[in-house]
Scaffold this active site. Structure first.
Site, short mmCIF file in Angstrom:
data_model
loop_
_atom_site.label_atom_id
_atom_site.label_comp_id
_atom_site.label_asym_id
_atom_site.label_seq_id
_atom_site.Cartn_x
_atom_site.Cartn_y
_atom_site.Cartn_z
N VAL A 17 -10.10 -34.64 29.94
CA VAL A 17 -11.14 -35.39 29.22
C VAL A 17 -12.30 -35.75 30.15
CG1 VAL A 17 -11.65 -37.54 27.99
CG2 VAL A 17 -9.57 -36.27 27.46
N ASP A 38 -11.39 -39.79 41.17
CA ASP A 38 -10.00 -39.56 40.81
C ASP A 38 -9.15 -39.73 42.06
OD1 ASP A 38 -8.53 -37.90 38.24
OD2 ASP A 38 -7.44 -37.95 40.14
N GLN A 86 -1.50 -38.47 26.14
CA GLN A 86 -0.68 -38.51 24.93
C GLN A 86 0.11 -37.22 24.82
OE1 GLN A 86 -3.11 -39.20 21.52
NE2 GLN A 86 -1.40 -39.50 20.12
N ARG A 92 -0.59 -42.99 19.73
CA ARG A 92 -1.46 -43.56 20.76
C ARG A 92 -0.94 -44.92 21.23
NH1 ARG A 92 -5.39 -41.26 17.11
NH2 ARG A 92 -6.52 -39.55 18.08
N PRO A 125 -4.34 -45.97 24.17
CA PRO A 125 -4.94 -46.29 22.87
C PRO A 125 -6.21 -47.11 23.08
CG PRO A 125 -3.05 -47.69 23.24
CD PRO A 125 -3.13 -46.78 24.42
N ASP A 152 -13.75 -39.50 15.65
CA ASP A 152 -13.11 -39.41 14.32
C ASP A 152 -14.18 -39.27 13.23
OD1 ASP A 152 -10.17 -40.86 15.06
OD2 ASP A 152 -11.89 -41.51 16.20
N ARG A 155 -15.44 -35.77 13.20
CA ARG A 155 -14.47 -34.91 12.50
C ARG A 155 -14.62 -35.06 10.98
NH1 ARG A 155 -9.66 -36.96 16.54
NH2 ARG A 155 -9.73 -35.24 18.03
N HIS A 172 -23.64 -38.34 6.25
CA HIS A 172 -23.52 -39.63 6.95
C HIS A 172 -22.28 -40.33 6.43
CE1 HIS A 172 -27.38 -39.32 8.97
NE2 HIS A 172 -27.79 -38.73 7.85
N HIS A 179 -8.71 -46.42 16.33
CA HIS A 179 -8.78 -44.99 16.66
C HIS A 179 -7.33 -44.52 16.68
CE1 HIS A 179 -9.65 -41.17 18.48
NE2 HIS A 179 -9.06 -41.48 19.61
#
Length: 317
Positions: A17, A38, A86, A92, A125, A152, A155, A172, A179
């Site tokens: 990610v 990292d 995950q 989550r 989460p 979300d 999507r 819209h 989430h």
């Protein structure tokens, strides 16, 4: 002399990610400088090299990286993706305890190095992690928030656009709440080229009936599980959506995005972090808009808030 704007973005955690967010920012020209952090020294060095090798083909951006958190110092925006991933079939909320502890430890360290930074949590989460991070520091209002349901909602809009045979920019609509599994699709306020979803026709027929609405809503909820099962992680779309949030902050765009903040009474919800349409600007997450909701949507949102509140309490938050 005008004051030069700080456009440095730090990304904490260079897993799939974090790397996708860096790549999206680079291609879109979202930031003037990227600082990658990292604890895995060889991984972060490799990602810096790989990104820098493409610098001829993208807008100018200085990219640095280190296993020392000091690389994030002086950032305008910090995106946190650090945490456990995950796993297939894992919810989550199952992830919560480990990632909450990481957020509580990291947030004060990050703000010490970048006192004026806006910190955006992507770690899942995300709502519970955002709540814990917000409580762990005394930051300016709106300076710590989560990526929430921005992905979300993207999507959701994509699936509606596919059904309507239109470009997604004409749709819209928002997903709000957690989430996660209890999130709510706000069908009552969906607009497709200015037409309410319930009245939208294609080839003369209404296409967003109750059954279709339920199917699309379920597809949004289950999208991450399907992607994780197929390729191990969701990363490309969250990379793009995170870059979009970063641009809203750095550009002081006053863009309405469903980010996750600790609610203060909007739609009767408070004391829990979840997503509602929120004005995102250079000051971070600002005004939460009181979007109109149906009775069933309001009940669903309250149930989502209760789910998250129970998760917070089970973690001692």
């Amino acid at each position: 002399m005008p004051v030069e704007q700080n456009n440095k973005v730090a990304i904490v955690g260079m897993g799939s990610v974090g790397t996708a967010i860096a790549y999206a920012c680079l291609i879109r020209g979202s930031a003037g400088a990227l600082a990658l952090y990292d604890v895995n020294t060889s991984k972060v060095r490799a990602e810096v090299l790989d990104l820098n090798h493409g610098s001829q083909f993208v807008p100018h951006c200085r990219i640095t990286g280190s296993d020392d958190i000091a690389v994030t110092a002086g950032s305008a925006v910090i995106v946190v993706t650090a945490g456990a991933n995950q796993k297939p079939g894992q919810s989550r909320l199952d992830l919560a305890a480990a990632n909450v502890a990481i957020a509580q430890q990291l947030t004060p360290q990050l703000l010490e190095l970048s006192p004026d930074a806006v910190i955006i949590f992507v770690t899942n989460p995300v709502d519970v992690v955002t709540f814990a991070a917000t409580r762990a520091v005394d930051a300016a209002p709106g300076h710590v928030f989560g990526s929430g349901t921005v992905l979300d909602s993207s999507r959701f809009r994509y699936l509606i656009a596919e059904q309507a045979d239109l470009a997604v920019g004409n749709v819209h609509g928002f997903i709000v709440g957690e989430h996660g599994d209890s999130e709510i699709s706000l069908w009552s306020s969906v607009s497709i080229g200015g037409v309410p979803a319930a009245k939208f026709r294609r080839d003369g027929g209404l296409i967003f009936d109750q059954e279709n609405q339920r199917r699309i809503s379920a597809e949004v909820v289950n999208a991450a599980y399907e992607i994780i099962k197929g390729k191990g992680a969701t990363n490309l779309a969250i990379g793009l959506s995170s870059a979009r949030i970063i641009e809203a902050v750095l550009g002081d765009q006053h863009r309405v995005l469903p980010v996750s903040t600790v609610q203060q009474g909007a739609l009767g919800i408070s004391g829990v972090a979840l997503s509602l349409p929120t004005v995102v600007s250079g000051q971070g997450a600002g005004q939460v808009l009181e979007v109109s909701v149906s009775d069933s949507e309001r009940q669903g949102l309250q149930a989502s808030a209760d789910t998250l509140r129970e998760a917070q309490q089970s973690l001692g938050l």
